[in-house]
Motif scaffolding. Structure first.
Motif, short mmCIF file in Angstrom:
data_model
loop_
_atom_site.label_atom_id
_atom_site.label_comp_id
_atom_site.label_asym_id
_atom_site.label_seq_id
_atom_site.Cartn_x
_atom_site.Cartn_y
_atom_site.Cartn_z
N PHE A 8 11.38 27.24 33.95
CA PHE A 8 10.16 28.03 33.77
C PHE A 8 9.47 27.68 32.46
CE2 PHE A 8 8.14 31.99 32.15
CZ PHE A 8 7.13 32.09 33.10
N SER A 9 10.26 27.57 31.39
CA SER A 9 9.70 27.25 30.08
C SER A 9 9.02 25.89 30.10
CB SER A 9 10.81 27.28 29.02
OG SER A 9 10.29 26.96 27.76
N ALA A 10 9.68 24.90 30.73
CA ALA A 10 9.11 23.55 30.80
C ALA A 10 7.82 23.55 31.62
CB ALA A 10 10.12 22.58 31.41
N ALA A 11 7.81 24.26 32.77
CA ALA A 11 6.62 24.31 33.61
C ALA A 11 5.49 25.03 32.90
CB ALA A 11 6.94 25.01 34.93
N TYR A 12 5.82 26.12 32.25
CA TYR A 12 4.83 26.95 31.57
C TYR A 12 4.13 26.15 30.46
CZ TYR A 12 3.09 30.84 28.70
OH TYR A 12 2.31 31.69 27.97
N GLN A 13 4.93 25.41 29.70
CA GLN A 13 4.35 24.61 28.61
C GLN A 13 3.67 23.36 29.15
OE1 GLN A 13 7.33 23.95 25.61
NE2 GLN A 13 7.94 26.10 25.56
N LEU A 72 9.80 36.02 27.84
CA LEU A 72 10.10 35.45 26.52
C LEU A 72 9.42 34.10 26.28
CD1 LEU A 72 13.83 36.47 25.90
CD2 LEU A 72 11.76 37.41 24.88
N PRO A 73 9.41 33.17 27.25
CA PRO A 73 8.67 31.93 26.99
C PRO A 73 7.18 32.17 26.74
CG PRO A 73 10.12 31.67 28.89
CD PRO A 73 10.11 33.14 28.56
N VAL A 74 6.64 33.25 27.27
CA VAL A 74 5.22 33.59 27.07
C VAL A 74 5.02 34.29 25.74
CG1 VAL A 74 3.26 34.84 28.03
CG2 VAL A 74 4.93 33.81 29.58
N MET A 107 7.17 34.71 22.91
CA MET A 107 7.72 34.29 21.62
C MET A 107 6.77 33.41 20.81
SD MET A 107 10.27 36.10 21.35
CE MET A 107 10.69 35.54 19.70
N PRO A 108 6.06 32.44 21.42
CA PRO A 108 5.10 31.67 20.60
C PRO A 108 4.02 32.55 19.98
CG PRO A 108 5.51 30.56 22.70
CD PRO A 108 6.13 31.92 22.79
N ILE A 109 3.60 33.59 20.73
CA ILE A 109 2.58 34.50 20.21
C ILE A 109 3.15 35.33 19.06
CG2 ILE A 109 1.03 36.41 20.81
CD1 ILE A 109 1.11 35.37 23.71
N VAL A 110 4.38 35.84 19.24
CA VAL A 110 5.03 36.63 18.18
C VAL A 110 5.16 35.78 16.91
CG1 VAL A 110 7.21 37.72 17.49
CG2 VAL A 110 6.28 38.13 19.78
N ALA A 111 5.55 34.51 17.07
CA ALA A 111 5.69 33.62 15.91
C ALA A 111 4.34 33.36 15.25
CB ALA A 111 6.34 32.31 16.34
N SER A 112 3.30 33.14 16.05
CA SER A 112 1.98 32.86 15.47
C SER A 112 1.40 34.05 14.74
CB SER A 112 1.01 32.42 16.59
OG SER A 112 0.72 33.48 17.46
N LEU A 113 1.81 35.27 15.14
CA LEU A 113 1.33 36.48 14.47
C LEU A 113 2.13 36.80 13.21
CD1 LEU A 113 0.75 38.80 17.58
CD2 LEU A 113 -1.00 37.64 16.21
N GLY A 114 3.23 36.08 12.99
CA GLY A 114 4.02 36.27 11.77
C GLY A 114 5.05 37.38 11.85
N PHE A 115 5.37 37.86 13.05
CA PHE A 115 6.38 38.91 13.20
C PHE A 115 7.78 38.31 13.23
CE2 PHE A 115 2.68 41.18 15.09
CZ PHE A 115 2.71 42.31 14.28
#
Length: 436
Positions: free
Chosen positions: A297-302, A349-351, A353-361
């Protein structure tokens, strides 16, 4: 074909096959592999297998079958029965005392086994009949067992935390440390709720009559029941905190403690070992397929470029970063009502986590919020696992409607705890920062 249409078709296909009732793991993995093939061609299969091979080489994975094996053994020893007798003697003289004692046992069980069902089944079998016989309100009884049973995935060690760490790449040890204070907070809030409600409505959970209350010598003798459970908790968590073992190696210490408990209670025999090992193999095999689906899923999503699309949509939500986090929590809360926790992890989570990281949380803090939401999912209608565990062991006079109604105030208490951890992140991050 544009990214928007591809992403829409991808998630529509997932939803379609899920509605048909097919297993989530195979739906997620199968649809992901098909979309990868049409997006990247045959080479995409090598990307999934290389990611999976890297995961299979991870030493952390060894902890999963060990913690599951430990839980399977402890379920069949006499630990829960002795713990309940001890809590009965110490807390029975208080209004709501047996309910509070049951919550304490659930917390201890959570610190031993790392899964949700063990405490629910144990307390539903032992504590529920005892409390109903003594005039406790059935909704109060069902609610506290349902709530306490869910703490097994929050209070370390936790199988769900290990999976979260595997999918997101965070430290298992930090996740374990981060779960301690939130677990204590939720227990304290639930105890406060029971105490306050029983103060104003004493008929819901009456104190034991004088002739049933224990003497001090009896209470002190009963404390022996906590020695083995505390010993197991110290062997697992103490060895991690003391730097003696890694979280993976600590799982082996937990198995040793479970085997010692089985021997002390006279349950250490071949049938026990055979059944525990067989169930462990089944659960571990299921988890391996789950990890494969997660990587596909992670590979397809990205690979489709959907990550940038969803990230752009999420960041345009009102309320800024906190509006995004609250929206994520709401999505997970709603998904938890209809899907199992591991499936939700695979999808979200694959959706997220990148957003959480980009927001600095902090991903550890977000992980605790996520796990608490999964725990709430275990106890919320219509498909919470704990609801069905309870239904399988309650007397015929208790309906599914009674079980559904019993969880409402306890879910609200859990949501208050979740809000406090969002407002004060240090509740989750203090111990990881201190110890690591």
């Amino acid at each position: 074909m544009s990214i928007e249409i591809t992403t829409l078709l991808f998630f529509a296909a997932l939803l379609f096959f899920l509605v048909l009732g097919l297993p989530l793991t195979f739906v997620l993995g199968g649809v992901s592999v098909i979309f990868l093939y049409f997006t990247w061609g045959i080479d995409s299969f090598y990307m999934v297998t290389s990611q999976m091979w890297g995961t299979m080489e991870s030493f952390t994975l060894v902890a999963i079958p060990l913690f599951v094996f430990m839980a399977m053994i402890l379920e069949r020893t006499g630990v829960a029965k002795d713990l309940y007798r001890m809590m009965h003697l110490w807390c029975g003289g208080l209004r709501g005392g047996l309910a509070i004692g049951t919550l304490g046992i659930c917390a201890i069980f959570g610190a031993m086994v790392g899964i949700s069902g063990a405490a629910v089944v144990a307390m539903g079998t032992i504590a529920l009949p005892a409390m109903l016989e003594r005039g406790y309100d059935k909704k109060m009884v069902l609610g506290c067992i349902n709530t306490g049973g869910g703490w097994g995935i929050l209070i370390p060690p936790s199988i769900l935390m290990i999976l979260y760490a595997m999918i997101t790449g965070v430290s298992v040890g930090k996740m374990f440390a981060a779960g301690v204070l939130p677990g204590i907070l939720l227990m304290v809030l639930t105890v406060i709720y029971i105490v306050v409600r029983c103060y104003f409505q004493p008929h819901l959970a009456p104190a034991l009559p004088e002739d049933e209350r224990a003497t001090w010598p009896e209470k002190l003798r009963a404390l022996r029941a906590v020695l083995l459970p505390i010993g197991i908790v110290v062997m697992v968590l103490g060895s991690i905190v003391g730097g003696i073992t890694t979280p993976t190696e600590a799982a082996a210490m937990g198995v040793l403690g479970a085997l010692i408990s089985a021997a002390v209670y006279g349950k250490f025999n071949w049938p026990l070992m055979h059944e525990a090992a067989l169930r462990t193999f089944k659960l571990t095999g299921m988890i391996m397929w789950i990890l494969f689906a997660a990587h596909a899923f992670s590979a397809a999503y990205q690979g489709m470029g959907a990550q940038e699309l969803i990230e752009g949509m999420m960041t345009s939500l009102p309320g800024g970063p906190w509006g995004i986090i609250i929206t994520m929590m709401l999505i997970v809360f709603l998904l938890a009502m209809v899907l199992d926790p591991v499936g939700i992890m695979l999808i979200t989570l694959p959706v997220f986590m990148p957003i959480v990281a980009s927001l600095g949380f902090d991903p550890i803090w977000f992980g605790i919020l996520f796990v608490i939401n999964m725990e709430i999912g275990y106890m919320t209608p219509p498909f919470g696992f704990n609801l069905f565990y309870l239904k399988g062991i309650v007397p015929p006079s208790i309906t599914m409607g009674d079980i559904y109604k019993s969880v409402v105030p306890f879910v609200l208490v859990e949501i208050v705890g979740l809000a406090l951890i969002m407002i004060f992140p240090e509740i989750a991050t203090y111990l990881p920062d201190l110890l690591f």
